[in-house]
Motif scaffolding. Structure first.
Motif, PDB file in Angstrom:
ATOM      1  N   HIS A 133      -2.833  -7.164  -5.763  1.00 37.68           N
ATOM      2  CA  HIS A 133      -1.759  -7.285  -5.108  1.00 37.68           C
ATOM      3  C   HIS A 133      -0.683  -9.286  -4.898  1.00 37.68           C
ATOM      4  CE1 HIS A 133       2.191  -5.789  -2.808  1.00 37.68           C
ATOM      5  NE2 HIS A 133       1.723  -6.445  -1.887  1.00 37.68           N
ATOM      6  N   PHE A 140       4.029  -5.687 -11.424  1.00 37.75           N
ATOM      7  CA  PHE A 140       3.937  -4.760  -9.895  1.00 37.75           C
ATOM      8  C   PHE A 140       3.555  -3.366 -10.885  1.00 37.75           C
ATOM      9  CE2 PHE A 140       6.268  -7.697  -7.104  1.00 37.75           C
ATOM     10  CZ  PHE A 140       5.723  -7.397  -6.233  1.00 37.75           C
ATOM     11  N   TYR A 158      -7.462  -5.127  -4.861  1.00 36.09           N
ATOM     12  CA  TYR A 158      -6.396  -4.272  -3.895  1.00 36.09           C
ATOM     13  C   TYR A 158      -5.769  -5.801  -4.497  1.00 36.09           C
ATOM     14  CZ  TYR A 158      -1.917  -2.272  -3.063  1.00 36.09           C
ATOM     15  OH  TYR A 158      -0.804  -1.849  -2.465  1.00 36.09           O
ATOM     16  N   LEU A 191       0.377  -2.727 -10.561  1.00 36.79           N
ATOM     17  CA  LEU A 191      -0.132  -1.192  -9.041  1.00 36.79           C
ATOM     18  C   LEU A 191       0.358  -0.479  -9.273  1.00 36.79           C
ATOM     19  CD1 LEU A 191      -0.148  -4.898  -7.162  1.00 36.79           C
ATOM     20  CD2 LEU A 191      -1.748  -3.248  -7.512  1.00 36.79           C
TER      21      LEU A 191
END
Length: 111
Positions: free
Chosen positions: A14, A100, A10, A103
């Protein structure tokens, strides 16, 4: 139970998203700055041309005609360039937040 590998994965995703977003933002800001520069240059050239035309006018009617034409042209240019620059801002925002999406999709419950 959360695994350390999941947390690392993760974190890596990110970081990659932030880096891609920063790159997209930089490209967008450069495009916007170039558009502003082009508009300023065109505006300056148009104004210079108007002043040259106005200095050669010998009657009030011709001066008003030249001024009317200049104002009409300046307004049309302003509107078109404003729309172009607004589109660049919109594209910049979309491209900046695009990395993004993956995510966000992970944490958004499926419906």
């Amino acid at each position: 139970m959360v695994k350390i590998e999941d947390i690392q994965s993760y974190g890596k995703e990110h970081f990659e998203s932030v880096a891609a977003s920063a790159s997209n933002l930089q490209s967008g800001v450069q495009a916007i700055a170039a558009a502003y520069g082009d508009y300023a240059k065109k505006s300056f050239e148009d104004t210079k041309s108007f002043v040259e035309t106005l200095s050669g006018v010998k009657s009030l009617d011709k001066a008003l005609e030249a001024q009317t034409e200049f104002v009409r042209s300046a307004y049309e240019t302003f509107v078109s360039e404003s729309q172009k620059i607004a589109g660049l801002y919109s594209d910049c925002a979309k491209q900046t937040f695009k990395p993004f999406e993956g995510l966000v999709a992970k944490f958004t419950p499926a419906q």
